[in-house]
Enzyme design. Structure first.
Site, PDB file in Angstrom:
ATOM      1  N   SER A   9       0.876  -0.472  -0.019  1.00 34.09           N
ATOM      2  CA  SER A   9       0.361  -0.401  -0.234  1.00 34.09           C
ATOM      3  C   SER A   9       1.554   0.888   0.145  1.00 34.09           C
ATOM      4  CB  SER A   9      -1.204  -0.021   1.274  1.00 34.09           C
ATOM      5  OG  SER A   9      -0.806   1.708   0.899  1.00 34.09           O
ATOM      6  N   HIS A  34      -1.430  -1.004  -4.063  1.00 32.58           N
ATOM      7  CA  HIS A  34      -2.290  -0.471  -4.036  1.00 32.58           C
ATOM      8  C   HIS A  34      -2.740   0.790  -3.098  1.00 32.58           C
ATOM      9  CE1 HIS A  34      -6.229  -1.310  -1.232  1.00 32.58           C
ATOM     10  NE2 HIS A  34      -5.289  -0.928  -0.327  1.00 32.58           N
ATOM     11  N   ASP A  36      -4.093   4.315  -1.870  1.00 34.38           N
ATOM     12  CA  ASP A  36      -5.259   4.131  -0.886  1.00 34.38           C
ATOM     13  C   ASP A  36      -6.130   5.907  -1.261  1.00 34.38           C
ATOM     14  OD1 ASP A  36      -5.840   2.583   1.636  1.00 34.38           O
ATOM     15  OD2 ASP A  36      -3.603   2.378   1.266  1.00 34.38           O
ATOM     16  N   MET A  38      -8.655   8.666  -0.220  1.00 34.02           N
ATOM     17  CA  MET A  38      -8.997   8.609   1.021  1.00 34.02           C
ATOM     18  C   MET A  38      -9.875  10.504   0.322  1.00 34.02           C
ATOM     19  SD  MET A  38      -6.986   7.727   4.180  1.00 34.02           S
ATOM     20  CE  MET A  38      -6.335   5.982   4.046  1.00 34.02           C
ATOM     21  N   HIS A  67      -8.451   1.575  -3.968  1.00 30.30           N
ATOM     22  CA  HIS A  67      -9.604   0.710  -2.686  1.00 30.30           C
ATOM     23  C   HIS A  67     -10.006   2.710  -2.633  1.00 30.30           C
ATOM     24  CE1 HIS A  67      -9.624   0.274   2.104  1.00 30.30           C
ATOM     25  NE2 HIS A  67     -10.881   0.488   1.508  1.00 30.30           N
ATOM     26  N   MET A  69     -12.184   5.036  -0.089  1.00 29.86           N
ATOM     27  CA  MET A  69     -12.411   5.605   1.042  1.00 29.86           C
ATOM     28  C   MET A  69     -12.929   6.616   0.778  1.00 29.86           C
ATOM     29  SD  MET A  69      -9.509   3.790   3.008  1.00 29.86           S
ATOM     30  CE  MET A  69      -8.168   4.016   1.378  1.00 29.86           C
ATOM     31  N   MET A 138     -12.134  -5.150   5.258  1.00 25.55           N
ATOM     32  CA  MET A 138     -11.233  -4.662   5.674  1.00 25.55           C
ATOM     33  C   MET A 138     -10.723  -5.024   7.415  1.00 25.55           C
ATOM     34  SD  MET A 138     -10.338  -1.636   4.312  1.00 25.55           S
ATOM     35  CE  MET A 138      -9.403  -1.066   6.007  1.00 25.55           C
ATOM     36  N   ASP A 176      -6.888  -6.025   3.757  1.00 26.71           N
ATOM     37  CA  ASP A 176      -6.246  -4.583   4.234  1.00 26.71           C
ATOM     38  C   ASP A 176      -6.417  -4.127   5.584  1.00 26.71           C
ATOM     39  OD1 ASP A 176      -5.154  -2.184   3.623  1.00 26.71           O
ATOM     40  OD2 ASP A 176      -6.849  -1.611   2.554  1.00 26.71           O
TER      41      ASP A 176
END
Ligand code: DX5
Ligand code: ZN
Length: 222
Positions: A9, A34, A36, A38, A67, A69, A138, A176
């Site tokens: 990540s 990966h 992330d 956000m 991913h 979020m 998660m 994750d």
């Protein structure tokens, strides 16, 4: 179960040297990267968006696993596709029209996944499972790297593993949060195929040793 994949990540990478970090984990045997994303609303942190994904795409041949979020991410899906995203997960808690969102991800040429927060029950996921290529469980509350693994989520992994054996063997299970050499074995035993690891990879100077150790621990006894 499917072969193990390790997905470092980039949240735990040095953002000032993302290209070098991506190359280092590719050379060290990572299976994909990966990313992330956000929004500061769904989770209490802000990270990056499609322009940074596009920049990563230019410097790595690793498949990009984004991913999201993000609250109601539909308006950004095309941007992530255009940026070169291969696997795209959205949170079940953030999508009021999940079925439409998942179809749109597939129509845009990406592989859809749905992510579940630790407290979200398997039953809420079941109706969408036939449409997915992967599920992201998660194992921490999303928002930050370096948190402690929550073993209670493994019951949910077992439920998904049992479901796919009966209905959809090609479904992949990703986990994750808090994945380390001490936690990866139990996750593998529960049925996980793909392991996201942030601090366990980028927190060690020797990225190859970090990934090799995770792979070995996943295969060994829990
Ligand atoms: C947390 C992110 C994770 C995070 C994992 O919200 O979704 O991908 O980077 O970091 P570690 O492996 O350090 O728990
Ligand atoms: Zn993540």
């Amino acid at each position: 179960m499917h072969p193990i994949a390790i997905a470092p990540s980039v949240l735990s990478a040095d953002f000032a040297h993302l290209a070098d970090e991506a190359r280092a984990v590719a050379d060290a045997g990572a299976d994909f990267l990966h990313v992330d994303v956000m929004d500061g609303r769904f989770v209490p942190n802000l990270t990056l968006g499609p322009p940074v994904v596009a920049a990563l795409k230019r410097v790595t041949s690793l498949p990009l696993d984004c991913h999201l979020m993000i609250v109601e991410p539909d308006h950004l899906l095309a941007d992530f596709a255009n940026a070169g995203t291969r696997w795209l997960s959205v949170h079940i808690e953030a999508c009021p029209h999940l079925h439409r969102t998942v179809q749109r991800i597939r129509d845009l040429g990406m592989s859809p996944g749905v992510a579940l927060n630790p407290h979200t029950a398997f039953a809420t996921l079941e109706p969408i499972l036939p449409e997915l290529d992967f599920v992201l469980i998660m194992s921490v509350n999303p928002g930050f790297g370096g948190q402690t693994f929550l073993p209670a989520v493994l019951d949910k992994v077992r439920s998904i593993e049992a479901w796919r054996r009966q209905h959809r063997p090609e479904l992949r299970i990703q986990i994750d949060g808090g994945i380390t050499v001490d936690t990866i074995g139990q996750a593998r035993q529960a049925g996980v195929d793909w392991f996201v690891a942030g601090s366990a990879v980028f927190g060690r100077p020797d990225r190859r040793a970090a990934i090799d150790d995770l792979r070995a621990a996943a295969q060994g006894p829990a």
